[in-house]
Write a protein that holds these residues in place. Sequence first.
Motif, PDB file in Angstrom:
ATOM      1  N   VAL A   1       0.805  -1.224   0.000  1.00  0.00           N
ATOM      2  CA  VAL A   1       0.000   0.000   0.000  1.00  0.00           C
ATOM      3  C   VAL A   1       0.843   1.281   0.000  1.00  0.00           C
ATOM      4  CG1 VAL A   1      -1.937  -1.142   1.123  1.00  0.00           C
ATOM      5  CG2 VAL A   1      -0.214   0.022   2.530  1.00  0.00           C
ATOM      6  N   LEU A   2       2.162   1.167   0.159  1.00  0.00           N
ATOM      7  CA  LEU A   2       3.008   2.365   0.115  1.00  0.00           C
ATOM      8  C   LEU A   2       2.987   2.971  -1.280  1.00  0.00           C
ATOM      9  CD1 LEU A   2       6.339   1.723   2.084  1.00  0.00           C
ATOM     10  CD2 LEU A   2       4.484   3.281   2.666  1.00  0.00           C
ATOM     11  N   ARG A   3       2.806   4.266  -1.349  1.00  0.00           N
ATOM     12  CA  ARG A   3       2.786   4.961  -2.628  1.00  0.00           C
ATOM     13  C   ARG A   3       3.694   6.195  -2.539  1.00  0.00           C
ATOM     14  NH1 ARG A   3       0.910   0.881  -3.550  1.00  0.00           N
ATOM     15  NH2 ARG A   3      -1.029   0.299  -4.606  1.00  0.00           N
ATOM     16  N   PRO A   4       4.559   6.414  -3.536  1.00  0.00           N
ATOM     17  CA  PRO A   4       5.414   7.607  -3.511  1.00  0.00           C
ATOM     18  C   PRO A   4       4.582   8.874  -3.606  1.00  0.00           C
ATOM     19  CG  PRO A   4       5.575   6.490  -5.633  1.00  0.00           C
ATOM     20  CD  PRO A   4       4.773   5.591  -4.737  1.00  0.00           C
ATOM     21  N   ALA A   5       5.094   9.935  -3.006  1.00  0.00           N
ATOM     22  CA  ALA A   5       4.382  11.216  -2.995  1.00  0.00           C
ATOM     23  C   ALA A   5       5.272  12.307  -3.562  1.00  0.00           C
ATOM     24  CB  ALA A   5       3.964  11.571  -1.571  1.00  0.00           C
TER      25      ALA A   5
END
Length: 235
Positions: free
Chosen positions: A116-120
């Motif tokens: 679920v980690l997504r770059p921002a």
Amino acid sequence: MDGLPLDRLPTHRHDGPMLSWSETATVTFHSGRRSWIVPPGHGMWVPGGAPHGVEVLRAGLGSALLFDPARRVPDWREPTAFVVSPLVRALVRHLSELDGPVGAARERAEAVLFDVLRPADALTIPLPMPADARLRGIAERLLADPGDGRELAHWAVEVGAGVRTIGRLFVAETGMTFGRWRTHARIRAAVPMLAEGVPVGTVSRRVGFRKAAAFTDAFRRVTRRLPSSLSGERP
């Protein structure tokens, strides 16, 4: 290390990857020649072996987790910012409470977290330092006093070189004109004051802008955000 107060950390590295996030603090995260502003609700993923350090802009709480370098982790080759969603926050807290670095429960939680980690889009302010001794002297004085409004012609006389020579060197060594570099230095100096809640108008004057509107325009060009997003003021 959930819930520990953040402090200044000198440059260091870990064998395995690390995930850190800011709960209530605002910090500057450094790695190599790059810097990221990490406000509350955001975090950084750091690959194993990557040198990094932290400078506190506004004190608060945060969390950090280290992972086994042999474990399957996100394929992010350099430090990467991410937004801490409620699910990410819950998983980080759950992992912080688990005993030991291994186990089936930890592997399951890590797998969900990595999924679920997504770059921002992080707030970054590039500010390469020149190597030439004359330019570095100028840069260091502007960093010490970002409100100094003297133009390149003055600095060229002070270091005993031609204006064109100094101007060309600035571009060659930093990739920026003198004016652009100084603007970036001023914006970077403004961030800690904004994070502390100093009014935008006051900050703009302290870092060398005569008008708050000009400061706001420059801040938006450099960071793609409004200064009020850090200060809490309404735009």
